[in-house]
Each structure stands twice: as structure tokens, then as C-alpha cells.
Design an enzyme around this catalytic site. Sequence first.
Site, PDB file in Angstrom:
ATOM      1  N   ASP A  59       0.769  -1.235   0.016  1.00  0.00           N
ATOM      2  CA  ASP A  59       0.002  -0.149  -0.194  1.00  0.00           C
ATOM      3  C   ASP A  59       0.873   1.296  -0.141  1.00  0.00           C
ATOM      4  OD1 ASP A  59      -1.332  -0.089   3.340  1.00  0.00           O
ATOM      5  OD2 ASP A  59       0.667   0.302   2.660  1.00  0.00           O
ATOM      6  N   LYS A  60       0.325   2.360  -0.087  1.00  0.00           N
ATOM      7  CA  LYS A  60       0.818   3.649  -0.390  1.00  0.00           C
ATOM      8  C   LYS A  60       2.216   3.935   0.481  1.00  0.00           C
ATOM      9  CE  LYS A  60       0.024   8.565  -0.748  1.00  0.00           C
ATOM     10  NZ  LYS A  60      -0.979   9.768  -0.653  1.00  0.00           N
TER      11      LYS A  60
END
Length: 339
Positions: A172-173
Site C-alpha cells: 500500500d501507499k
Amino acid sequence: MQEGADYREPPLVDPDVEDSAAGPDDASTHAPDAEPEIRTVVVSPAQHGERLDKVLVALAPEFSRSHLQQLLEHGHVQVDGAAGGAASRRVRGGQRLQLELVPTDESRAFRPQAMALQLLFEDEHLLVINKPAGLVVHPAPGNWSGTLLNGLLAHHAAAAHLPRAGIVHRLDKDTSGVMMVGKSLPAVTALVRDIAARVVSRRYLALAHGVPNQAEFSIEAPIGRDPAVRVRMAVVASGKPARTDVQVLAAHEGEQGSVAALRCTLHTGRTHQIRVHLAWKGHPLVADAVYGGKPVLGVQRQALHAAELSLAHPITRQPLAFACPPPPDFEQAWQQVNR
């Protein structure tokens, strides 16, 4: 799964992904830009007194009302040659409406965007990168451009013909570290199969609040969508089986509480798995606000780093292993705990 014409896009096996359900999954990648279509209409007597956005929906029913409202806000709608105004504006019979159908952000997401990729390995079938924190892997609401997928489309032409440009798992980011990508359809198929068969080894470094009472332990608890907060995942009875092995490497007691340095090994790949499992055990990741973590030791994003990846090459089956050092923000915090 079958290759060639019968190939169906495989599900992602995600170790830590913002939201695997968010964003389009398009095996094609981008369409060439085209001039926006202009549509005009004269408000009929039957439409007199209706809201402007309702009339726009009748003019362009294939678009959502929210997208048409955005076009209105951005000046792509005119009423009698002037700016359209508010969506709630009441139109009058005989007024002339003009709508410029600018493509949605989503429809423009799958296009090449050159970016500097930190390559750890590359051949004609496989790409292994060091993903920096802050880089979104796949386009999704709020991040329709500037993603790793956009960078892959610019990096090699074959990505345009692969499911998700060859992305077979996601970080994820705010998670940094090593990540693999397929560059050919046979490679994508093999990588997905290997992940599903759990023959790909992935180890993470994490900083978590509190100190577990065991030096080594496994967390086996099913993970699914949080029924109360839909943007989060949670341990729920109806979730998918998930297992994370955890090893405590060091601990630090500071003014803001204790922090443990952990090594986490994935045996399954559920959305936000490490974050959810550790939070469920009462040890949320440092600075992971979604799951109860707070910034300490100078870390402002969730303290999770994909440090090691081992796999068989998807075509040659040669054993491969990669190690990726943490970025500076994680490293300085890690050293404070491990001194």
C-alpha cells in the site's frame, strides 16, 4: 488459469494494499486522448423548473450525476452561453445548454507516465523494484495518476497488454520495499500461481507500539472488511484465513511509550494483513492512524517495510532472493529501537 485467449485476469494476492476492491481492474491500459464531445440541448417545456444536474443526466445518461456535477463545477457546462452555475439551479424552458464531455479521471488513469523506478532486477519476464513510501501501486479514487502502474506502462511496451500492467501483488501507499512485477503473460500467470501456492517468501520489518510478551509467535485470524468502518479491514469470523509469523528483534522504552522492532513473515496475503493482525493483538504499527498507531521516533507514516523477497523465477525457475534496506525515515527509527 489458462494462458492466451482464454486467460482470465487473476485475483490479486495482496500483502498490504490500501484497498484491493477500489479502482478499476482493466487488462487493457489506456486509450489515446480524443477531443471532448460537445452536446447541446434546448430545455423543453416539460423540463422547465428542473434542477440543472437532472437535465444534464438526461442529456448524457451514460455518465454518473456526480461526474456531471464535477464537469459543471469545472466550467464544462454553459447555459445560454454563460457558466452553468450551481447543480441545484432551476432551468427554464427554451434555455440552451451546452455540455463538454471531458473524460472521467478513471477513464484516463491507464496511461504511461515516466517515473524513476528503483530496479533491483530486470529481464524480459520479471521486474523487481524497491517501491518508495508514498507511491500508490494501482490507480484508485483519489489517485488516478502518478501510480506505479502508470510508470510500468512507460517503462516497457508489453505492460499495455498485461492484466494490471503485470502487477501481481501490491504494497500500500505508505509501505516501502521490495515488490515483483511480471513483464510477460506467462510470467504473470506463474507468479500468481506461486503466490497462491505460498512458495513466494516475503518478510517485513515493522515498528509497533508495545512489546509482545512472546519473542516469537504466529497470528492466525481471519481478515475481512470491517463491518463498522468500510475503509478498514478487521479480524472477523467471516473473513479469509490469514497467518502472520512475528519475531521480536528489539524493544525500546521512551517518553511516548514502548516500541518493538519486529520481523513479520507472511503465509497468506490479505489486505492490510500485518497491520490488522498486529493491531488486533494490541500492537498497532507506529504512525498507522487507520489502525490506532501514533507517530513516534520521527516516523510520520506507517512503519512497515518489505525487506526480503524470495521466489523462483517465473520462467526459468531459478531461485532468486532480494533484500532491500529501509528508507531513511524508517532506518533512523529502527536504529533507535535496536541500539
